[in-house]
Motif scaffolding. Structure first.
Motif, PDB file in Angstrom:
ATOM      1  N   ASN A  74       0.845  -1.194   0.000  1.00  0.00           N
ATOM      2  CA  ASN A  74       0.000   0.000   0.000  1.00  0.00           C
ATOM      3  C   ASN A  74       0.878   1.241   0.000  1.00  0.00           C
ATOM      4  O   ASN A  74       1.868   1.302   0.721  1.00  0.00           O
ATOM      5  N   GLY A  75       0.513   2.191  -0.843  1.00  0.00           N
ATOM      6  CA  GLY A  75       1.271   3.446  -0.889  1.00  0.00           C
ATOM      7  C   GLY A  75       2.476   3.387  -1.816  1.00  0.00           C
ATOM      8  O   GLY A  75       3.216   4.362  -1.940  1.00  0.00           O
ATOM      9  N   ALA A  76       2.675   2.256  -2.510  1.00  0.00           N
ATOM     10  CA  ALA A  76       3.864   2.110  -3.371  1.00  0.00           C
ATOM     11  C   ALA A  76       3.796   2.991  -4.612  1.00  0.00           C
ATOM     12  O   ALA A  76       4.817   3.281  -5.221  1.00  0.00           O
ATOM     13  N   GLY A  77       2.575   3.379  -5.026  1.00  0.00           N
ATOM     14  CA  GLY A  77       2.445   4.237  -6.205  1.00  0.00           C
ATOM     15  C   GLY A  77       1.724   3.571  -7.370  1.00  0.00           C
ATOM     16  O   GLY A  77       1.712   4.111  -8.480  1.00  0.00           O
ATOM     17  N   LYS A  78       1.086   2.426  -7.129  1.00  0.00           N
ATOM     18  CA  LYS A  78       0.416   1.697  -8.215  1.00  0.00           C
ATOM     19  C   LYS A  78      -0.761   2.506  -8.789  1.00  0.00           C
ATOM     20  O   LYS A  78      -0.879   2.680  -9.995  1.00  0.00           O
ATOM     21  N   THR A  79      -1.629   2.971  -7.898  1.00  0.00           N
ATOM     22  CA  THR A  79      -2.816   3.699  -8.367  1.00  0.00           C
ATOM     23  C   THR A  79      -2.415   4.984  -9.069  1.00  0.00           C
ATOM     24  O   THR A  79      -2.959   5.327 -10.129  1.00  0.00           O
ATOM     25  N   THR A  80      -1.434   5.682  -8.514  1.00  0.00           N
ATOM     26  CA  THR A  80      -0.976   6.922  -9.155  1.00  0.00           C
ATOM     27  C   THR A  80      -0.449   6.614 -10.548  1.00  0.00           C
ATOM     28  O   THR A  80      -0.722   7.344 -11.509  1.00  0.00           O
ATOM     29  N   THR A  81       0.298   5.512 -10.682  1.00  0.00           N
ATOM     30  CA  THR A  81       0.823   5.125 -11.989  1.00  0.00           C
ATOM     31  C   THR A  81      -0.327   4.851 -12.956  1.00  0.00           C
ATOM     32  O   THR A  81      -0.345   5.366 -14.081  1.00  0.00           O
TER      33      THR A  81
HETATM   34  P1  ADP Z   1      -0.887   2.368  -4.057  1.00  0.00           P
HETATM   35  O1  ADP Z   1      -1.930   2.351  -5.113  1.00  0.00           O
HETATM   36  O2  ADP Z   1       0.335   1.584  -4.439  1.00  0.00           O
HETATM   37  O3  ADP Z   1      -1.407   1.940  -2.707  1.00  0.00           O
HETATM   38  P2  ADP Z   1      -0.950   5.245  -4.392  1.00  0.00           P
HETATM   39  O4  ADP Z   1      -0.504   5.465  -5.783  1.00  0.00           O
HETATM   40  O5  ADP Z   1      -2.416   5.329  -4.103  1.00  0.00           O
HETATM   41  O6  ADP Z   1      -0.348   3.862  -3.874  1.00  0.00           O
HETATM   42  O7  ADP Z   1      -0.229   6.297  -3.447  1.00  0.00           O
HETATM   43  C1  ADP Z   1       1.176   6.496  -3.451  1.00  0.00           C
HETATM   44  C2  ADP Z   1       1.510   7.561  -2.447  1.00  0.00           C
HETATM   45  O8  ADP Z   1       1.087   8.836  -2.946  1.00  0.00           O
HETATM   46  C3  ADP Z   1       0.839   7.364  -1.102  1.00  0.00           C
HETATM   47  O9  ADP Z   1       1.753   7.703  -0.082  1.00  0.00           O
HETATM   48  C4  ADP Z   1      -0.310   8.360  -1.151  1.00  0.00           C
HETATM   49  O10 ADP Z   1      -0.639   8.817   0.138  1.00  0.00           O
HETATM   50  C5  ADP Z   1       0.251   9.480  -2.013  1.00  0.00           C
HETATM   51  N1  ADP Z   1      -0.803  10.205  -2.746  1.00  0.00           N
HETATM   52  C6  ADP Z   1      -1.640   9.655  -3.651  1.00  0.00           C
HETATM   53  N2  ADP Z   1      -2.485  10.614  -4.135  1.00  0.00           N
HETATM   54  C7  ADP Z   1      -2.130  11.788  -3.519  1.00  0.00           C
HETATM   55  C8  ADP Z   1      -2.610  13.143  -3.594  1.00  0.00           C
HETATM   56  N3  ADP Z   1      -3.609  13.480  -4.400  1.00  0.00           N
HETATM   57  N4  ADP Z   1      -2.002  14.051  -2.800  1.00  0.00           N
HETATM   58  C9  ADP Z   1      -0.989  13.719  -1.993  1.00  0.00           C
HETATM   59  N5  ADP Z   1      -0.483  12.469  -1.872  1.00  0.00           N
HETATM   60  C10 ADP Z   1      -1.041  11.503  -2.625  1.00  0.00           C
END
Ligand code: ADP
Length: 246
Positions: free
Chosen positions: A39-46
């Motif tokens: 969790n928090g690795a950056g998958k969703t953001t990617t």
């Molecule tokens: P995963 O999908 O691997 O769990 P995310 O991509 O959701 O990880 O999140 C990666 C990191 O970026 C996390 O630490 C999250 O808190 C942070 N993050 C995601 N979206 C935002 C945002 N809009 N503003 C600030 N931090 C964010």
């Protein structure tokens, strides 16, 4: 094999926090690649950057050799996705939703397409119910069917079997794999189910704290880590201090 997706030094910063840190990887035609990480690795953001929902701070995304920013509309028409958080309109029936999405993607023979997806994903008994009345597993099945409306060449599947019981999940995986084989497309797949990952993946990309820390076949990862169990490898990687590449 042609490269369908090429990601180069992709970075997303939220103020001073780097959520995705100079990641690079490729997905080739016919490949199913799992994107894993704690969790928090950056998958969703990617995935959101790949879908053009979040703009990268820097780096490049190319689909079929074309830059996503410059050819957004053309490239998004060849892509699709499903995720547990991407809800479909509750007041529509599954048939209506599949029709709306087919029309949005400009599918010419949309009636046939909707019918074949209803058959393919066993949605026949659900088509006259409202989506809001479906169980989470049924909504997930519909979400995957929706992801196929435009016969995508690049499919992003974010935990597509998360709320399914094991037999339904297995059946859905088999259907996804069939359709992908038929279309010679490629998939980027996230899952926390390591048995699923092992079954479907040609390659696994591990993210940890925003970086790619491993990118290899399941077999090679097992050899490299001296572990038969992908879950153990996941735990080792998640606990590793950050390095450029393992
Ligand atoms: P995963 O999908 O691997 O769990 P995310 O991509 O959701 O990880 O999140 C990666 C990191 O970026 C996390 O630490 C999250 O808190 C942070 N993050 C995601 N979206 C935002 C945002 N809009 N503003 C600030 N931090 C964010």
């Amino acid at each position: 094999m042609a490269t369908i997706l090429r990601v180069t030094n992709l970075t997303k910063q939220y103020n001073s926090f780097t959520a995705v840190n100079r990641i690079s990887f490729e997905v080739k035609e016919g490949e199913i690649v799992s994107l894993l990480g704690p969790n928090g690795a950056g998958k969703t953001t990617t995935i959101q950057m790949l879908l053009s929902l979040v703009s990268p701070t820097s780096g490049d995304i190319e689909v079929f050799g074309k830059n996503l920013k410059e050819h957004r509309e053309e490239l998004l028409a060849m892509m699709n996705f499903t995720a547990p958080y991407s809800l479909l309109p509750y007041n529509l029936t599954p048939r209506e939703a599949l029709t709306v999405f087919s029309l949005l993607y400009g599918v010419r023979n949309y009636r046939e397409r909707v019918k074949s997806l209803v058959d393919e994903f066993d949605l026949g008994e659900l088509v006259n119910k409202k989506i809001g009345q479906l169980s989470s597993g049924e909504q997930m099945r519909l979400g995957v069917a929706k992801a196929f409306v435009n016969n995508p060449k690049l499919l992003l599947l974010d935990e597509p079997t998360a709320s399914l019981d094991p037999p339904t999940a297995r059946q859905l995986r088999a259907r996804i794999l069939n359709l992908i084989r038929e279309s010679r497309g490629a998939v980027l797949w996230t899952s926390h189910n390591m048995r699923e990952v092992e079954t479907v993946s040609d390659r696994i990309i591990f993210l940890s704290r925003g970086r790619v820390v491993a990118d290899d076949t399941p077999q090679n990862l097992k050899k490299r880590f001296g572990q038969e169990d992908l879950e153990e490898i996941f735990i080792i990687i998640a606990n590793e201090p950050v390095r450029e590449s393992l």
